[in-house]
Design an enzyme around this catalytic site. Structure first.
Site, PDB file in Angstrom:
ATOM      1  N   SER A 137       0.866  -1.185   0.000  1.00 11.25           N
ATOM      2  CA  SER A 137       0.000   0.000   0.000  1.00 11.25           C
ATOM      3  C   SER A 137       0.898   1.230   0.000  1.00 11.25           C
ATOM      4  CB  SER A 137      -0.848  -0.013   1.276  1.00 11.25           C
ATOM      5  OG  SER A 137      -1.461   1.227   1.488  1.00 11.25           O
ATOM      6  N   TYR A 150      -2.343  -1.275  10.558  1.00  5.83           N
ATOM      7  CA  TYR A 150      -2.448  -1.458   9.102  1.00  5.83           C
ATOM      8  C   TYR A 150      -1.181  -0.931   8.419  1.00  5.83           C
ATOM      9  CZ  TYR A 150      -4.050  -1.177   4.302  1.00  5.83           C
ATOM     10  OH  TYR A 150      -4.146  -1.341   2.935  1.00  5.83           O
TER      11      TYR A 150
HETATM   12  N1  LIG Z   1      -8.691  -0.352  -1.837  1.00  7.42           N
HETATM   13  C1  LIG Z   1      -7.647   0.410  -1.512  1.00  7.42           C
HETATM   14  O1  LIG Z   1      -7.742   1.656  -1.534  1.00  7.42           O
HETATM   15  C2  LIG Z   1      -6.345  -0.236  -1.136  1.00  7.42           C
HETATM   16  C3  LIG Z   1      -5.217   0.601  -1.071  1.00  7.42           C
HETATM   17  C4  LIG Z   1      -3.994   0.031  -0.742  1.00  7.42           C
HETATM   18  C5  LIG Z   1      -3.904  -1.328  -0.483  1.00  7.42           C
HETATM   19  N2  LIG Z   1      -5.022  -2.100  -0.541  1.00  7.42           N
HETATM   20  C6  LIG Z   1      -4.872  -3.533  -0.257  1.00  7.42           C
HETATM   21  O2  LIG Z   1      -5.437  -4.279  -1.317  1.00  7.42           O
HETATM   22  C7  LIG Z   1      -5.775  -5.577  -0.836  1.00  7.42           C
HETATM   23  C8  LIG Z   1      -7.163  -5.950  -1.346  1.00  7.42           C
HETATM   24  O3  LIG Z   1      -8.113  -5.101  -0.757  1.00  7.42           O
HETATM   25  P1  LIG Z   1      -9.329  -4.477  -1.579  1.00  7.42           P
HETATM   26  O4  LIG Z   1      -9.073  -3.030  -1.715  1.00  7.42           O
HETATM   27  O5  LIG Z   1      -9.609  -5.265  -2.777  1.00  7.42           O
HETATM   28  O6  LIG Z   1     -10.484  -4.611  -0.480  1.00  7.42           O
HETATM   29  P2  LIG Z   1     -11.792  -5.537  -0.431  1.00  7.42           P
HETATM   30  O7  LIG Z   1     -12.648  -5.281  -1.618  1.00  7.42           O
HETATM   31  O8  LIG Z   1     -12.363  -5.302   0.924  1.00  7.42           O
HETATM   32  O9  LIG Z   1     -11.199  -7.022  -0.533  1.00  7.42           O
HETATM   33  C9  LIG Z   1     -10.506  -7.619   0.540  1.00  7.42           C
HETATM   34  C10 LIG Z   1     -10.402  -9.105   0.273  1.00  7.42           C
HETATM   35  O10 LIG Z   1      -9.671  -9.706   1.362  1.00  7.42           O
HETATM   36  C11 LIG Z   1     -10.403 -10.828   1.810  1.00  7.42           C
HETATM   37  N3  LIG Z   1     -10.187 -11.058   3.242  1.00  7.42           N
HETATM   38  C12 LIG Z   1     -10.288 -10.150   4.252  1.00  7.42           C
HETATM   39  N4  LIG Z   1     -10.109 -10.767   5.445  1.00  7.42           N
HETATM   40  C13 LIG Z   1      -9.905 -12.091   5.172  1.00  7.42           C
HETATM   41  C14 LIG Z   1      -9.697 -13.234   5.966  1.00  7.42           C
HETATM   42  N5  LIG Z   1      -9.695 -13.169   7.312  1.00  7.42           N
HETATM   43  N6  LIG Z   1      -9.526 -14.426   5.358  1.00  7.42           N
HETATM   44  C15 LIG Z   1      -9.574 -14.520   3.997  1.00  7.42           C
HETATM   45  N7  LIG Z   1      -9.771 -13.475   3.191  1.00  7.42           N
HETATM   46  C16 LIG Z   1      -9.941 -12.270   3.775  1.00  7.42           C
HETATM   47  C17 LIG Z   1     -11.863 -10.491   1.536  1.00  7.42           C
HETATM   48  O11 LIG Z   1     -12.618 -11.689   1.355  1.00  7.42           O
HETATM   49  P3  LIG Z   1     -13.704 -12.276   2.393  1.00  7.42           P
HETATM   50  O12 LIG Z   1     -14.323 -11.145   3.121  1.00  7.42           O
HETATM   51  O13 LIG Z   1     -14.647 -13.022   1.507  1.00  7.42           O
HETATM   52  O14 LIG Z   1     -12.919 -13.200   3.263  1.00  7.42           O
HETATM   53  C18 LIG Z   1     -11.761  -9.770   0.203  1.00  7.42           C
HETATM   54  O15 LIG Z   1     -11.783 -10.686  -0.859  1.00  7.42           O
HETATM   55  C19 LIG Z   1      -5.650  -5.522   0.681  1.00  7.42           C
HETATM   56  O16 LIG Z   1      -4.459  -6.146   1.079  1.00  7.42           O
HETATM   57  C20 LIG Z   1      -5.603  -4.030   0.976  1.00  7.42           C
HETATM   58  O17 LIG Z   1      -4.899  -3.750   2.154  1.00  7.42           O
HETATM   59  C21 LIG Z   1      -6.234  -1.594  -0.863  1.00  7.42           C
END
Ligand SMILES: NC(=O)c1ccc[n+]([C@@H]2O[C@H](COP(=O)([O-])OP(=O)(O)OC[C@H]3O[C@@H](n4cnc5c(N)ncnc54)[C@H](OP(=O)(O)O)[C@@H]3O)[C@@H](O)[C@H]2O)c1
Length: 263
Positions: A137, A150
């Site tokens: 991130s 985080y």
């Molecule tokens: N969106 C942003 O602005 C942003 C920015 C920087 C970095 N990121 C990173 O990008 C990555 C993906 O996030 P996203 O933005 O796509 O958010 P998201 O739409 O909330 O997706 C998060 C994913 O992680 C899974 N997850 C969460 N807790 C889990 C657990 N205990 N066991 C298994 N799976 C789990 C969720 O699946 P289930 O709930 O079905 O388990 C979901 O598929 C993350 O690492 C996040 O930190 C996101």
């Protein structure tokens, strides 16, 4: 050859699944919400004719990587791409948080990344090909007050991945840390809208950027010029305390429940 994507039930993980299926890659999708994974798997099989398996797993369970590794063995798939994407952030001050909630972030964002990588890497190295893509991130580059765990977890992902990439030199296996800024996903349903800083980009655009960086042999990449300036340039110009304060202002203090006065 098969790609394993964690957190594939929404957001960036789903976008990785779409992108890789369109390139005719077989997939194993991992997350907790099996219904979402099953729906995505059915659509990708129908649209692209690829093999897609689903493993429902909670990555906050200690040692979960062994169960996932065993299921992959049972499926008989040989993994040549691991995308450690699952993760979440809680927008709260440490003093207001439950220890278990903070530990769960460390478990999903850090321990599961290390566990799955360690479990799947030996086969890739033996085959002389493969890649591990870990999602960091812009929070990887400085402390993040109000999302302290985080931010620390994403600094861990960046450091771990870059070190791994150098360890793997000459093996034919690559490692890449991808550092997105704000991206349009369900992330902010958990972290809260106030945690969103800057212009949000699409997950599909991020994935295309990540795959180009992997192809180019980079060990880390930041998505977006503005995010690269904030992550790579500013921390070299400002003292750590100033960077931490700036990040804290951008994330914004979570609304705190006023303590009830003693009777
Ligand atoms: N969106 C942003 O602005 C942003 C920015 C920087 C970095 N990121 C990173 O990008 C990555 C993906 O996030 P996203 O933005 O796509 O958010 P998201 O739409 O909330 O997706 C998060 C994913 O992680 C899974 N997850 C969460 N807790 C889990 C657990 N205990 N066991 C298994 N799976 C789990 C969720 O699946 P289930 O709930 O079905 O388990 C979901 O598929 C993350 O690492 C996040 O930190 C996101």
């Amino acid at each position: 050859m098969t790609a394993v994507i964690t957190g594939a039930s929404s957001g960036i993980g789903s976008a990785f699944a779409e992108h890789l299926a369109s390139e005719q890659r077989d997939l194993v999708l991992v997350a907790r919400r099996r219904d979402r994974l099953d729906q995505l798997a059915a659509r990708l099989r129908a649209e692209h004719g690829v093999k897609v398996d689903v493993i429902a797993a909670d990555l906050s369970e200690p040692g979960i990587w062994d169960r996932i590794g065993d299921e992959l063995d049972e499926l008989g798939v040989e993994v040549d791409l691991l995308v450690n994407n699952a993760g979440f952030g809680v927008h709260d001050d440490v003093v207001d948080s439950a220890a278990a909630a903070l530990a769960q972030q460390v478990q999903v964002n850090c321990a599961a990344v290390v566990g799955l990588t360690t479990r799947l890497l030996p086969t890739m190295v033996r085959n002389g090909r493969g890649a591990v893509v870990n999602i960091g991130s812009t929070a990887s580059f400085q402390p993040v007050p109000h999302m302290a765990v985080y931010g620390a977890s994403k600094a861990f992902v960046l450091s771990f991945t870059e070190a791994l990439a150098v360890e793997l030199e000459g093996t034919g296996v690559r490692a890449l840390a991808v550092c997105p800024g704000a991206t349009e996903t369900e992330f902010f349903d958990v972290a809260g809208e106030s945690a969103k800083t800057g212009r949000a980009r699409t997950a599909a655009n991020l994935v295309a950027h990540a795959m180009r960086a992997l192809e180019a042999g980079k060990i880390s990449t930041v998505h977006g010029f503005d995010n690269a300036f904030g992550g790579l340039v500013l921390p070299r110009l400002l003292p750590r305390k100033a960077m931490a304060r700036l990040a804290g202002r951008l994330t914004g203090r979570p609304s705190r429940t006023a303590p009830t006065p003693a009777a």
